[in-house]
Design an enzyme around this catalytic site. Sequence first.
Site, PDB file in Angstrom:
ATOM      1  N   HIS A 240       0.835  -1.206   0.000  1.00 51.21           N
ATOM      2  CA  HIS A 240       0.000   0.000   0.000  1.00 51.21           C
ATOM      3  C   HIS A 240       0.876   1.265   0.000  1.00 51.21           C
ATOM      4  O   HIS A 240       0.831   2.054   0.946  1.00 51.21           O
ATOM      5  CB  HIS A 240      -0.881  -0.051   1.257  1.00 51.21           C
TER       6      HIS A 240
ATOM      7  N   GLU B 166      -0.728   1.200  -5.411  1.00 48.83           N
ATOM      8  CA  GLU B 166      -0.603  -0.042  -4.660  1.00 48.83           C
ATOM      9  C   GLU B 166      -0.600  -1.270  -5.579  1.00 48.83           C
ATOM     10  O   GLU B 166      -1.544  -1.449  -6.370  1.00 48.83           O
ATOM     11  CB  GLU B 166      -1.764  -0.144  -3.663  1.00 48.83           C
TER      12      GLU B 166
HETATM   13  O1  TA6 Z   1      -6.051   1.538  -0.516  1.00 42.06           O
HETATM   14  C1  TA6 Z   1      -7.120   2.432  -0.399  1.00 42.06           C
HETATM   15  C2  TA6 Z   1      -7.844   2.164   0.908  1.00 42.06           C
HETATM   16  O2  TA6 Z   1      -8.452   0.901   0.901  1.00 42.06           O
HETATM   17  C3  TA6 Z   1      -8.837   3.300   1.135  1.00 42.06           C
HETATM   18  O3  TA6 Z   1     -10.158   2.851   1.053  1.00 42.06           O
HETATM   19  C4  TA6 Z   1      -8.469   3.810   2.528  1.00 42.06           C
HETATM   20  O4  TA6 Z   1      -9.216   3.146   3.521  1.00 42.06           O
HETATM   21  C5  TA6 Z   1      -6.985   3.469   2.588  1.00 42.06           C
HETATM   22  O5  TA6 Z   1      -6.911   2.176   2.007  1.00 42.06           O
HETATM   23  C6  TA6 Z   1      -6.341   3.591   3.958  1.00 42.06           C
HETATM   24  O6  TA6 Z   1      -6.744   2.550   4.788  1.00 42.06           O
HETATM   25  P1  TA6 Z   1      -6.191   2.572   6.320  1.00 42.06           P
HETATM   26  O7  TA6 Z   1      -6.826   1.395   6.981  1.00 42.06           O
HETATM   27  O8  TA6 Z   1      -4.689   2.467   6.250  1.00 42.06           O
HETATM   28  O9  TA6 Z   1      -6.613   3.914   6.880  1.00 42.06           O
END
Ligand code: TA6
Length: 289
Positions: free
Chosen positions: A159, A261
């Site tokens: 991520h 990601e």
């Molecule tokens: O990768 C995008 C995502 O799934 C968004 O929906 C947002 O929730 C982001 O990840 C961050 O997630 P987190 O749990 O690290 O705040």
Amino acid sequence: MTLPPSVSLSEELAGYPILDIEHPAVIGRIALNGAHVMEWIPEGHDPVLYMSAEALLEPGKPIRGGIPICWPWFGPHPTDTSKPAHGFVRTMIWEVDAARETEKEVEIVLKLQDSAETKALWPHAFTARLHVRMGASLEVTLQTINTGDTASSMTGALHTYLNVEDVRKISIHGLHGTQYVEGRLSPDKRPQHGTVVIDQEVDRLYISDATIIVHDPKWGRELVIEKAGSLATVVWNPWIEKSKRLADLPDEAYPEFLCIEAANAGEDVVTIQPGHEHLLMQRIDVRKI
Ligand code: TA6
């Protein structure tokens, strides 16, 4: 574990060990909490990974920035909302499995194995390793091995939070002609025409195995992001309102980063047979323009 000369272990900051890397080719940091690559500064360049000034550096908390490891599920747990979003490995302490350096790069391998704690969340035996090769480029590979005696299915992502000068001024190349789902709007697939620009909250899952180029004219650089073992690319920026809802992100910080990601998510679910493994790799190179 004997660490190479460019790598040291510190703990004073966060209550968990952090590997500090100071090598002629690169400066970096990797937290053992979540095998979390926090910082990568290749020689001659500005920092490439974004780290929130309000990131929570506390045991058991995910770190807002760098490269969170989302596994063995991406996003909310498919059936049990009491389980942590993006799986559990990003908030567990991994161990150093190997560490070496050459004149060009530092290579670190971190390991996490199943335990009573993980099995309470996900009833499968596994060994996970994160292979990090950090130098002029950054290559991160999540190796997941099914050490059990039944097949296991999972989703996940690297991520990655990328530093940009102004997310409203960049362009994202490589996704033209693919389809994507904007989850917060609808489950319907939409076609991507041309480059991707960020002018609102973007939380998209693209069906793609392509290399992405983030063109950052204000910073005068391009980030080239290759991947392997992934048929889904997530592009995310929370924009104004969602940023205000994230306690570990300054409200005015949304222009400073973009997430690209390498994912196994959506239709790209990975099933691993006993004794087999999956490799999810992302490689980033920086080019001045
Ligand atoms: O990768 C995008 C995502 O799934 C968004 O929906 C947002 O929730 C982001 O990840 C961050 O997630 P987190 O749990 O690290 O705040």
